[in-house]
Design an enzyme around this catalytic site. Structure first.
Site, PDB file in Angstrom:
ATOM      1  N   ASP A 165       5.770   0.154   6.957  1.00 49.70           N
ATOM      2  CA  ASP A 165       5.309  -0.895   6.042  1.00 49.70           C
ATOM      3  C   ASP A 165       6.037  -2.189   6.378  1.00 49.70           C
ATOM      4  OD1 ASP A 165       3.932  -2.051   4.019  1.00 49.70           O
ATOM      5  OD2 ASP A 165       4.975  -1.051   2.385  1.00 49.70           O
TER       6      ASP A 165
ATOM      7  N   GLU B  30      -4.932  -7.089   6.167  1.00 48.99           N
ATOM      8  CA  GLU B  30      -5.475  -7.388   4.837  1.00 48.99           C
ATOM      9  C   GLU B  30      -6.429  -8.575   4.848  1.00 48.99           C
ATOM     10  OE1 GLU B  30      -3.602  -7.967   0.410  1.00 48.99           O
ATOM     11  OE2 GLU B  30      -2.718  -6.668   1.906  1.00 48.99           O
TER      12      GLU B  30
ATOM     13  N   LYS C 223      -7.794  -3.881   5.253  1.00 48.41           N
ATOM     14  CA  LYS C 223      -7.129  -3.587   3.986  1.00 48.41           C
ATOM     15  C   LYS C 223      -7.774  -4.415   2.873  1.00 48.41           C
ATOM     16  CE  LYS C 223      -2.263  -2.897   2.827  1.00 48.41           C
ATOM     17  NZ  LYS C 223      -0.933  -3.285   3.304  1.00 48.41           N
TER      18      LYS C 223
ATOM     19  N   THR D 255      -6.309  -0.628  -1.025  1.00 51.27           N
ATOM     20  CA  THR D 255      -4.918  -0.759  -1.462  1.00 51.27           C
ATOM     21  C   THR D 255      -4.835  -1.099  -2.953  1.00 51.27           C
ATOM     22  OG1 THR D 255      -2.812  -1.815  -0.883  1.00 51.27           O
ATOM     23  CG2 THR D 255      -4.769  -3.207  -0.799  1.00 51.27           C
TER      24      THR D 255
ATOM     25  N   PHE E 166       0.148   3.275  -5.006  1.00 58.57           N
ATOM     26  CA  PHE E 166       1.449   2.599  -5.014  1.00 58.57           C
ATOM     27  C   PHE E 166       2.447   3.316  -5.928  1.00 58.57           C
ATOM     28  CE2 PHE E 166       0.996  -1.930  -3.242  1.00 58.57           C
ATOM     29  CZ  PHE E 166       0.083  -1.523  -2.289  1.00 58.57           C
TER      30      PHE E 166
END
Length: 319
Positions: A18, A97, A133, A157, A179
């Site tokens: 990440d 993203e 993403k 996400t 998450f």
């Protein structure tokens, strides 16, 4: 021979980094890695990207037209540039993203995803090396339905709610990122700290989603994300994928203890379920204050980081 917990984890789950930190990825050898505006912004301070930044700023200064639009274009080019460099380091995928400020706009999300895939392909990175993403709003789910049908794989996400997760799976999402840490943060902030790791609401959520996906025979990959501790990671050993920050990867690499498997795929059952529609999605999210708040604040944080990145590039172009 004693092996680190990170080495043991690699046997159980696909380990994803990440970060956009080139050197950390080189050192820690994850299968996949991810970028977002926050990570790209941090990456721009790393010497390894200096040549890329100078090249794209030069391109931007040579463009005519509205300076705000030019700055946006430079940010897009930097995002793909960072992703292209990272794609050379990992055997698997780079998640990139799309604009968080378009999270509630299906058509804009689809257009940006197609643009990013075209830019990657022009840079020599095939689409099967990229995950687009997308924030898991209903608009994001609908965009995913279209993109997956075109062979553009999506990473949904900011997942905080079971209905949200299942809607992504039903749309054919390649991967979802629940998450863990942000769920725990919300409960702790609301005076509900768990007694132990098995009671951690983020851990329990991912375990539940994983079990339900396997029960349904869903091919959508479950990738635990946003970890606050190695204990949370260890509690999800065996999850399809785990995306982990460099500091937690380093801690796992330094720990020589035993790492038992916690999640195992069970055989799928014949499950008869009603498909999730927008009304069901909206109702279940509205009934979940944690998911509603965390989705909104997550989108807002990514949008602000994108705006800050664009402003920084605009300032550099004007200098």
């Amino acid at each position: 021979m004693t092996r680190s917990k990170l080495a043991q984890l690699r046997d159980l789950s696909v380990v994803v980094a990440d970060t956009g930190d080139y050197d950390a990825i080189k050192r820690l050898r994850p299968v996949d890695c991810t970028t977002n505006p926050t990570l790209v912004k941090k990456a721009l301070d790393l010497p390894v990207y200096a040549g890329l930044i100078e090249r794209e700023l030069e391109w931007g200064r040579a463009q005519a037209g509205d300076r705000t639009e030019v700055a946006k274009a430079v940010v897009d080019r930097l995002t793909i540039g960072v992703g292209t460099m990272l794609a050379e380091l990992v055997p698997g995928r780079v998640s990139t993203e799309v604009d968080a400020d378009q999270a509630h706009d299906t058509e804009a999300t689809i257009a940006k995803a197609r643009q990013f895939i075209a830019m990657y392909e022009a840079a020599g990175v095939p689409r099967d090396k990229v995950l687009i993403k997308i924030a898991a709003t209903w608009a994001g789910v609908e965009a995913t339905r279209v993109l997956q049908a075109e062979g553009i794989d999506c990473n949904l996400t900011l997942i905080f709610n079971p209905t949200q997760a299942l809607a992504c799976s039903e749309a054919g999402a390649f991967l979802i990122s629940p998450f863990v840490g942000r769920i725990l943060d919300w409960y702790v902030a609301n005076g509900q700290a768990p007694a132990n790791i098995d009671e951690d609401p983020g851990v329990k959520f991912v375990r539940g989603v994983y079990a339900e996906f396997k029960r349904r025979g869903s091919p959508t990959v479950v990738m635990g994300a946003s970890f606050r501790s190695t204990a949370q990671i260890e509690a999800l050993a065996g999850c399809d994928r785990l995306t982990i920050s460099p500091d937690l990867l380093e801690k796992l690499d330094a720990d020589m203890g035993e790492l038992p498997r916690k999640l195992s795929p069970q055989p799928a059952e014949a499950v008869d379920v009603a498909a999730i529609n927008e009304a069901k999605f909206d109702a279940d999210m509205a009934a979940d204050p944690m998911a509603t708040e965390k989705l909104a604040t997550g989108i807002d944080a990514f949008a602000k980081d994108l705006q800050a990145l664009r402003q920084r590039i605009a300032d550099e172009l004007a200098a």
